[in-house]
Design a protein around this motif. Structure first.
Motif, PDB file in Angstrom:
ATOM      1  N   GLU A 219      47.377  31.661  22.373  1.00  0.00           N
ATOM      2  CA  GLU A 219      48.663  32.256  21.949  1.00  0.00           C
ATOM      3  C   GLU A 219      49.768  31.816  22.907  1.00  0.00           C
ATOM      4  N   PRO A 220      50.500  30.756  22.570  1.00  0.00           N
ATOM      5  CA  PRO A 220      51.574  30.254  23.452  1.00  0.00           C
ATOM      6  C   PRO A 220      52.641  31.329  23.706  1.00  0.00           C
ATOM      7  N   LYS A 221      52.849  31.637  24.976  1.00  0.00           N
ATOM      8  CA  LYS A 221      53.863  32.615  25.361  1.00  0.00           C
ATOM      9  C   LYS A 221      54.584  32.129  26.612  1.00  0.00           C
ATOM     10  N   GLU A 222      55.880  32.386  26.654  1.00  0.00           N
ATOM     11  CA  GLU A 222      56.684  31.993  27.812  1.00  0.00           C
ATOM     12  C   GLU A 222      56.211  32.712  29.074  1.00  0.00           C
ATOM     13  N   ASP A 223      55.777  33.971  28.886  1.00  0.00           N
ATOM     14  CA  ASP A 223      55.314  34.749  30.042  1.00  0.00           C
ATOM     15  C   ASP A 223      54.109  34.092  30.704  1.00  0.00           C
ATOM     16  N   TYR A 224      53.200  33.558  29.913  1.00  0.00           N
ATOM     17  CA  TYR A 224      52.013  32.907  30.458  1.00  0.00           C
ATOM     18  C   TYR A 224      52.396  31.677  31.270  1.00  0.00           C
ATOM     19  N   ILE A 225      53.366  30.920  30.775  1.00  0.00           N
ATOM     20  CA  ILE A 225      53.817  29.715  31.481  1.00  0.00           C
ATOM     21  C   ILE A 225      54.403  30.084  32.844  1.00  0.00           C
ATOM     22  N   GLU A 226      55.192  31.171  32.880  1.00  0.00           N
ATOM     23  CA  GLU A 226      55.795  31.617  34.141  1.00  0.00           C
ATOM     24  C   GLU A 226      54.721  32.058  35.132  1.00  0.00           C
ATOM     25  N   ILE A 227      53.692  32.745  34.632  1.00  0.00           N
ATOM     26  CA  ILE A 227      52.598  33.189  35.510  1.00  0.00           C
ATOM     27  C   ILE A 227      51.837  31.979  36.053  1.00  0.00           C
TER      28      ILE A 227
ATOM     29  N   LYS B 237      53.012  28.962  36.513  1.00  0.00           N
ATOM     30  CA  LYS B 237      53.883  28.328  37.509  1.00  0.00           C
ATOM     31  C   LYS B 237      53.799  29.076  38.843  1.00  0.00           C
ATOM     32  N   TYR B 238      53.814  30.404  38.749  1.00  0.00           N
ATOM     33  CA  TYR B 238      53.746  31.233  39.958  1.00  0.00           C
ATOM     34  C   TYR B 238      52.421  31.004  40.698  1.00  0.00           C
ATOM     35  N   GLU B 239      51.312  30.981  39.948  1.00  0.00           N
ATOM     36  CA  GLU B 239      49.998  30.787  40.563  1.00  0.00           C
ATOM     37  C   GLU B 239      49.866  29.387  41.158  1.00  0.00           C
ATOM     38  N   LEU B 240      50.459  28.388  40.497  1.00  0.00           N
ATOM     39  CA  LEU B 240      50.434  27.023  41.030  1.00  0.00           C
ATOM     40  C   LEU B 240      51.218  26.928  42.340  1.00  0.00           C
ATOM     41  N   ASP B 241      52.385  27.574  42.374  1.00  0.00           N
ATOM     42  CA  ASP B 241      53.183  27.599  43.605  1.00  0.00           C
ATOM     43  C   ASP B 241      52.420  28.304  44.731  1.00  0.00           C
ATOM     44  N   LYS B 242      51.753  29.389  44.365  1.00  0.00           N
ATOM     45  CA  LYS B 242      50.980  30.151  45.339  1.00  0.00           C
ATOM     46  C   LYS B 242      49.824  29.310  45.890  1.00  0.00           C
ATOM     47  N   LEU B 243      49.157  28.569  44.995  1.00  0.00           N
ATOM     48  CA  LEU B 243      48.040  27.726  45.394  1.00  0.00           C
ATOM     49  C   LEU B 243      48.515  26.585  46.290  1.00  0.00           C
TER      50      LEU B 243
ATOM     51  N   LYS C 152      39.929  31.220  45.429  1.00  0.00           N
ATOM     52  CA  LYS C 152      39.197  31.736  44.265  1.00  0.00           C
ATOM     53  C   LYS C 152      40.107  32.497  43.304  1.00  0.00           C
ATOM     54  N   THR C 153      40.933  33.406  43.823  1.00  0.00           N
ATOM     55  CA  THR C 153      41.786  34.236  42.960  1.00  0.00           C
ATOM     56  C   THR C 153      42.831  33.433  42.190  1.00  0.00           C
ATOM     57  N   PRO C 154      43.654  32.586  42.864  1.00  0.00           N
ATOM     58  CA  PRO C 154      44.644  31.826  42.084  1.00  0.00           C
ATOM     59  C   PRO C 154      44.016  30.872  41.076  1.00  0.00           C
ATOM     60  N   ILE C 155      42.890  30.268  41.410  1.00  0.00           N
ATOM     61  CA  ILE C 155      42.227  29.356  40.467  1.00  0.00           C
ATOM     62  C   ILE C 155      41.697  30.122  39.263  1.00  0.00           C
TER      63      ILE C 155
ATOM     64  N   ASN D 287      42.908  32.952  38.112  1.00  0.00           N
ATOM     65  CA  ASN D 287      44.078  33.359  37.327  1.00  0.00           C
ATOM     66  C   ASN D 287      44.628  32.199  36.500  1.00  0.00           C
ATOM     67  N   LEU D 288      44.678  31.019  37.110  1.00  0.00           N
ATOM     68  CA  LEU D 288      45.151  29.835  36.376  1.00  0.00           C
ATOM     69  C   LEU D 288      44.266  29.554  35.162  1.00  0.00           C
ATOM     70  N   SER D 289      42.968  29.607  35.364  1.00  0.00           N
ATOM     71  CA  SER D 289      42.027  29.364  34.273  1.00  0.00           C
ATOM     72  C   SER D 289      42.201  30.390  33.157  1.00  0.00           C
ATOM     73  N   LEU D 290      42.382  31.650  33.546  1.00  0.00           N
ATOM     74  CA  LEU D 290      42.536  32.731  32.573  1.00  0.00           C
ATOM     75  C   LEU D 290      43.787  32.529  31.716  1.00  0.00           C
ATOM     76  N   TYR D 291      44.926  32.279  32.362  1.00  0.00           N
ATOM     77  CA  TYR D 291      46.181  32.191  31.611  1.00  0.00           C
ATOM     78  C   TYR D 291      46.320  30.868  30.842  1.00  0.00           C
ATOM     79  N   ILE D 292      45.641  29.829  31.305  1.00  0.00           N
ATOM     80  CA  ILE D 292      45.619  28.595  30.515  1.00  0.00           C
ATOM     81  C   ILE D 292      44.845  28.825  29.217  1.00  0.00           C
ATOM     82  N   ASN D 293      43.733  29.558  29.308  1.00  0.00           N
ATOM     83  CA  ASN D 293      42.966  29.894  28.102  1.00  0.00           C
ATOM     84  C   ASN D 293      43.790  30.764  27.147  1.00  0.00           C
ATOM     85  N   LEU D 294      44.512  31.736  27.704  1.00  0.00           N
ATOM     86  CA  LEU D 294      45.353  32.603  26.868  1.00  0.00           C
ATOM     87  C   LEU D 294      46.474  31.799  26.216  1.00  0.00           C
ATOM     88  N   LEU D 295      47.011  30.845  27.003  1.00  0.00           N
ATOM     89  CA  LEU D 295      48.105  30.023  26.493  1.00  0.00           C
ATOM     90  C   LEU D 295      47.638  29.137  25.328  1.00  0.00           C
TER      91      LEU D 295
END
Length: 290
Positions: free
Chosen positions: A107-115, A117-123, A91-94, A96-104
């Motif tokens: 507003e495209p940001k490199e930080d969002y892409i890194e987060i 990637k991290y959540e995908l690896d974690k999942l 539930k948590t990683p999914i 987070n992924l949904s949240l940062y994809i919406n933010l991306l």
């Protein structure tokens, strides 16, 4: 006439006795069936002089049916718990992924892409370990054993952690002797990897992890001891449970599956693992029968 009466009395007496015996057997059989329906049936040794073969077979059939039903219910509960665990843990990683994809998108940001990637690896890590744990628990995995040295296996695992040991400045004090027996190198290496990873994770910088590999009178043994603060004796029985995360793990990466998987693998090798505390140190003791 008197003789005829005596014969009739005897016949009536025999019939009455047979009726009472039969009635008692039927009552006993009825009682067993009631117990079976209530789930309280226990297997009993039968005297063929007292109970018929049919009754004996029926009771054994009812007992076998009850055992089978109990096993099915246990498997259903395991499946139910696993589904609940998967739902909770993903539930948590999914989210987070949904949240940062919406933010991306906004507003495209490199930080969002890194987060992301991290959540995908974690999942992915979570799903991989869930698959391993379910396969082990369901006995889907068949060990492929061959003669190998436990000492060599531990050395290979330690080699995988060279960089993180250097980074944390954690030393490993290793005492070992040859322990050669039949084992599945791939899976036992996974179990040892999880134990070493756990030891490094909870060791503070500049500390020492003590590892001993030795042969005792009855077993091949592996002991791993490391620092472990804020862990109570009461928590020890829980640390091998799936998804268990103690108070001292809040700031540590992990999902609470490593020790569970290690225990499953070790037990499938016919071995045993236990944990013990000594002041602020924890020791995992693994043994495999000779």
């Amino acid at each position: 006439m008197e003789i005829l009466v005596c014969v009739l009395v005897i016949i009536i007496g025999i019939l009455s006795y047979e009726y009472i015996v039969l009635r008692n057997e039927m009552l006993e059989l009825s009682s067993y069936i009631d117990k079976a329906l209530d789930g309280n049936l226990e297997i009993t040794e039968f005297d063929e002089k007292e109970l018929s073969k049919i009754k004996s077979k029926l009771i054994k059939f009812l007992y076998a049916t009850q055992v089978k039903e109990s096993k099915l219910n246990a498997e259903k509960n395991k499946t139910k718990d696993l589904i609940a665990d998967i739902s909770h843990q993903t539930k948590t990683p999914i989210t987070n992924l949904s949240l940062y994809i919406n933010l991306l998108e906004k507003e495209p940001k490199e930080d969002y892409i890194e987060i992301i990637k991290y959540e995908l690896d974690k999942l992915k890590f979570l799903i991989d370990n869930l698959v391993k744990s379910s396969r082990l628990e369901s006995n889907i995995i068949v060990l492929q054993k061959n003669s190998a040295n436990l000492k060599d296996l531990v050395n290979k695992v330690l080699g995988e952690f060279n960089s993180i040991l250097t980074e944390k400045n954690v030393k490993v004090s290793l005492t070992s002797e040859d322990c050669i027996f039949e084992l599945d190198e791939r899976w036992l290496k996974e179990a040892i990897h999880n134990l070493v990873d756990n030891a490094i994770k909870y060791s503070s910088n500049h500390s020492t992890i003590n590892i001993s590999i030795y042969k005792s009178y009855l077993n091949y043994n592996l002991d791993i001891e490391n620092e472990c603060k804020d862990l109570s004796e009461e928590a020890l029985p829980k640390i091998f449970e799936r998804f268990y995360r103690g108070k001292n793990s809040i700031s540590k990466d992990g999902i609470g599956l490593g020790l569970f998987i290690s225990r499953e693998i070790i037990e499938k090798h016919g071995g045993n693992i236990k944990a013990s505390l000594n002041k602020e140190k924890i020791k995992f003791s693994v043994d495999f029968p000779l």
